[in-house]
Design a protein around this motif. Sequence first.
Motif, short mmCIF file in Angstrom:
data_model
loop_
_atom_site.label_atom_id
_atom_site.label_comp_id
_atom_site.label_asym_id
_atom_site.label_seq_id
_atom_site.Cartn_x
_atom_site.Cartn_y
_atom_site.Cartn_z
N LYS A 353 0.82 -1.21 0.00
CA LYS A 353 0.00 0.00 0.00
C LYS A 353 0.86 1.26 0.00
CE LYS A 353 -3.59 -2.69 0.45
NZ LYS A 353 -4.45 -3.01 -0.71
N ARG A 354 2.07 1.15 -0.50
CA ARG A 354 2.97 2.31 -0.49
C ARG A 354 3.10 2.96 -1.87
NH1 ARG A 354 5.61 -1.58 2.78
NH2 ARG A 354 5.66 -0.97 4.98
N PHE A 355 2.33 2.48 -2.83
CA PHE A 355 2.37 3.08 -4.16
C PHE A 355 1.72 4.47 -4.13
CE2 PHE A 355 2.39 -1.50 -4.90
CZ PHE A 355 3.43 -1.63 -5.82
N PRO A 356 2.15 5.39 -5.02
CA PRO A 356 1.52 6.73 -5.09
C PRO A 356 0.01 6.66 -5.28
CG PRO A 356 3.55 6.68 -6.38
CD PRO A 356 3.30 5.26 -5.94
N PHE A 357 -0.48 5.57 -5.86
CA PHE A 357 -1.92 5.37 -6.05
C PHE A 357 -2.68 5.61 -4.75
CE2 PHE A 357 -5.63 2.60 -5.79
CZ PHE A 357 -6.28 2.82 -7.00
N PHE A 358 -2.10 5.19 -3.63
CA PHE A 358 -2.80 5.25 -2.34
C PHE A 358 -2.60 6.58 -1.60
CE2 PHE A 358 -2.35 0.63 -3.03
CZ PHE A 358 -3.69 0.29 -2.98
N TYR A 359 -1.98 7.56 -2.28
CA TYR A 359 -1.88 8.88 -1.66
C TYR A 359 -3.25 9.55 -1.60
CZ TYR A 359 3.22 8.54 -2.33
OH TYR A 359 4.53 8.15 -2.30
N LEU A 451 -15.82 -4.44 3.57
CA LEU A 451 -15.29 -4.37 4.94
C LEU A 451 -13.77 -4.49 4.94
CD1 LEU A 451 -17.88 -6.48 6.97
CD2 LEU A 451 -17.59 -4.00 7.00
N MET A 452 -13.25 -5.34 4.05
CA MET A 452 -11.80 -5.47 3.92
C MET A 452 -11.19 -4.16 3.46
SD MET A 452 -11.94 -9.29 2.26
CE MET A 452 -10.27 -9.40 1.66
N ASP A 453 -11.86 -3.49 2.50
CA ASP A 453 -11.38 -2.18 2.04
C ASP A 453 -11.34 -1.18 3.20
OD1 ASP A 453 -10.89 -2.66 -0.70
OD2 ASP A 453 -13.00 -2.44 -1.19
N LEU A 454 -12.44 -1.12 3.95
CA LEU A 454 -12.51 -0.19 5.07
C LEU A 454 -11.45 -0.50 6.12
CD1 LEU A 454 -16.37 0.12 5.63
CD2 LEU A 454 -14.83 1.96 4.94
N TYR A 455 -11.27 -1.79 6.42
CA TYR A 455 -10.30 -2.17 7.45
C TYR A 455 -8.88 -1.77 7.02
CZ TYR A 455 -7.91 -4.97 10.95
OH TYR A 455 -7.11 -5.38 12.00
N PHE A 458 -8.52 2.07 7.41
CA PHE A 458 -8.37 2.57 8.78
C PHE A 458 -7.14 2.00 9.49
CE2 PHE A 458 -12.94 3.61 8.31
CZ PHE A 458 -12.87 4.94 8.69
N ARG A 459 -6.54 0.97 8.94
CA ARG A 459 -5.32 0.44 9.52
C ARG A 459 -4.05 0.99 8.86
NH1 ARG A 459 -4.79 -4.48 12.15
NH2 ARG A 459 -2.56 -3.99 11.99
N LEU A 460 -4.12 1.35 7.58
CA LEU A 460 -2.89 1.61 6.82
C LEU A 460 -2.80 2.99 6.19
CD1 LEU A 460 -2.84 -1.84 4.95
CD2 LEU A 460 -1.54 -1.22 7.00
N PHE A 461 -3.92 3.69 6.00
CA PHE A 461 -3.86 5.02 5.39
C PHE A 461 -3.06 5.97 6.28
CE2 PHE A 461 -6.06 9.21 4.54
CZ PHE A 461 -5.42 9.43 3.32
N PRO A 462 -2.04 6.63 5.75
CA PRO A 462 -1.15 7.44 6.59
C PRO A 462 -1.86 8.51 7.41
CG PRO A 462 -0.19 7.12 4.41
CD PRO A 462 -1.59 6.58 4.34
N ASN A 463 -2.94 9.11 6.88
CA ASN A 463 -3.64 10.18 7.58
C ASN A 463 -4.93 9.71 8.25
OD1 ASN A 463 -2.01 12.68 6.95
ND2 ASN A 463 -2.36 11.90 4.88
N LEU A 467 -9.49 10.89 11.05
CA LEU A 467 -10.88 10.44 10.90
C LEU A 467 -11.28 9.53 12.05
CD1 LEU A 467 -10.65 9.53 7.12
CD2 LEU A 467 -11.66 11.60 8.08
N PHE A 468 -12.57 9.48 12.31
CA PHE A 468 -13.09 8.55 13.31
C PHE A 468 -12.95 7.13 12.78
CE2 PHE A 468 -16.44 5.87 15.00
CZ PHE A 468 -16.23 6.02 16.37
N ASN A 469 -12.36 6.26 13.60
CA ASN A 469 -12.09 4.89 13.19
C ASN A 469 -13.07 3.94 13.88
OD1 ASN A 469 -11.11 2.35 12.64
ND2 ASN A 469 -9.05 2.74 13.41
N PRO A 470 -14.00 3.33 13.15
CA PRO A 470 -14.98 2.44 13.79
C PRO A 470 -14.36 1.16 14.33
CG PRO A 470 -15.16 2.30 11.40
CD PRO A 470 -14.19 3.41 11.68
#
Length: 714
Positions: A353-359, A451-455, A458-463, A467-470
């Motif tokens: 998840k470190r590709f520029p795509f995920f910025y 749910l996998m996308d959301l998890y 909320f686990r890996l997005f740098p910022n 946001l509120f993390n459920p």
Amino acid sequence: MGALDISLERIYRQLTTGNVGRGIAEMETYLAAWPNPQTSQKLTDLKSEYALLEDYWLRGVKDPLMEEQYQHMLQRLYTLFANIAIHRHLQASSYLQGIYNSVRTSGNRWTLDAIRQEMEGFVSDTALLELEPEDQRKEKRQALYKHHQQQMNALFNYLLTSHIWTAGIGRDMEQLLLSPTIDSIDQQLLISAITLSLMNRFDWVKFRLLVNVYRQAVDQPVRQRALVGWALSIDDNYLAVFPEMRTLVAELLQSEEVCRELTELQIQLVYTLDQEKVTTTFQEEIMPGLMKNNGFRITKDGIEEVDDDPMEDILHPGASEERMEKLESTYRRMIDLEKQGADIYFSGFSQMKRFPFFYDMSNWLVPFFIDHPDISAYLSSIGENRFMEKLLIHRPFCNSDKYSLVMVFQQVMNRLPSNLIDILKRGEAELDDEEAADMMGHPFTIRRGYLMDLYRFFRLFPNRAALFNPFDERKQEAGMCLFFASAVFQGTPLEAHKREVVTALLKHKMGTVAQLLLDTFDEEQRDVQYYLWRKDYERALELAPDNERALAGQARRLFAAQCFAEAEDCYDRLQLLHPEKTGYVLNKAVCLVRQDDYEEALKLLFQLNYEHDDDNGVLRVLAWTLTCCGRLDQAVGHYRQLMERVEPTAEDYQNQGYCLWLMGQTTEAAESFRKSIEKGQPDADEASLFDKAWLAERGISDMDIKMMLSKVKN
């Protein structure tokens, strides 16, 4: 919901208790310290209306609309509060403030008409591409998708940072999300943006929109995203402000299909909360087995095929078949975990998840589509590859992982043997994907992928901290994931489905979370099983006096409380009800031993030992009982027999040591105690090593104990 600073907390408390007058007073205090002319004017208008209502009330006027007006004022006050809270939240995060300013100074028109025109125009322009000359179509297609992706990313950020919506905005947006003239991918992405905004600060209009989209949408991916969105946004704290939430959800729950999908979602969230255990299992048990037996090895130059050893069939006949069986068994275990609902891919894809795509935040939640402009360069480099196409179509990867797979596939291909590359390009590698392919469009699979996308987000997005993390269990038990415990669902048809969720929680060893859900059970659901889950064995026995689990649980509880006679009575009843289960007779014997009734205990134990001479549990209790009543020669013989049969436990060595000590074999006893300490508690303090009261009753003095401690410790 999102956190509040201390200055807003006082207003929040008045809102959640439904007190308009006190809420207005607290808001005035806040605005005195943090002036805002526009909000102050709205508050002044609201205060005037409240004063008029209060005057009618003081004069004893009975207006049937008074309560409705009061509730409406409370909701208007909440809107003022929530907009201030959103503004403060945006200011506190440089990241959110940055995207808020960026999308509002970009020159885009964010009216509903402009948004609809962009989204409908994209669908029609895509259809018209087929009329373009073939040599120009690809270039125009790329340009069209690039422009649209930029617009949708900006719109995602705009909705995420939006304030409280009016009813009119909600109606227009709802029509947009249900329109057949809008691309499903765009609709799904907007639902995710609305969900994130809603979780950060509750908005009744956004919540109602998601419920209505879930109820009316025909497209399953749109429908399932809406379901996840409103379920994770339920907050009982706002029921006083928006009691309509109960009515809206209650209407929805008249459908058994809705109850079933909510139950499935809740259980899927249980698996999500248990992700750490799944990751550990995958990394420590499954992955080593796959790598060990797969016929390849990883080197610094890439992945190499391991040649068969010609001597292996001679020296180890059947080794190749055994290795293949182990590989198949490990693979089957992985697939079984996946079928149960576990996210087996997180540990591997989390490194991708470190590709520029995920910025861009929106790219974490955008549905996978092959024309996404940010992966076009990777696809061009890979070229046609049937194996990758099969993976993307037939394997239940979430959208985020599919994008990762495309971007990392080129690097993997460059490190594979050439013969394997040819096989993959031709798509000859088998995936055993028939069953998985059949499930790809099923609501369960769609929901799990989201749910996998959301998890991952909320686990890996740098910022993510902005946001509120459920899924953040530090904020409260199970984060916002235990939505079944909400007061919104109490007294509804969903009550009958709570038992399923409790079973799943207990299976995953989430006992504390299960108790939270049990607290919400309707009285009609509180049967024997309910009281067994609560470990209220007395109440369970009132309902079912002969229930085995209740009797056994009560016996254990009484024994732990040292009520040995009462525990013995329970085991007597269990023995009569289940004479085939020797464990209850053995437990009764232990109760007798703890009451110093050794002779009665020995009668039971000799009989058990005769009938079950291979039962080491019986042998342990028999040896200890003989030690307690002074029949030491018999006891030591049983201990020797036990030590030959099993790997001794710390308690075995300890009890044997007592027996040897009482026999006068002090040196042998010290050695047994030493082994007990090594096996059990090497760092235990001296006071906990021996039962001084028990030893004193048998003539072992305090000096003897000190001498033995010295012998054992030195």
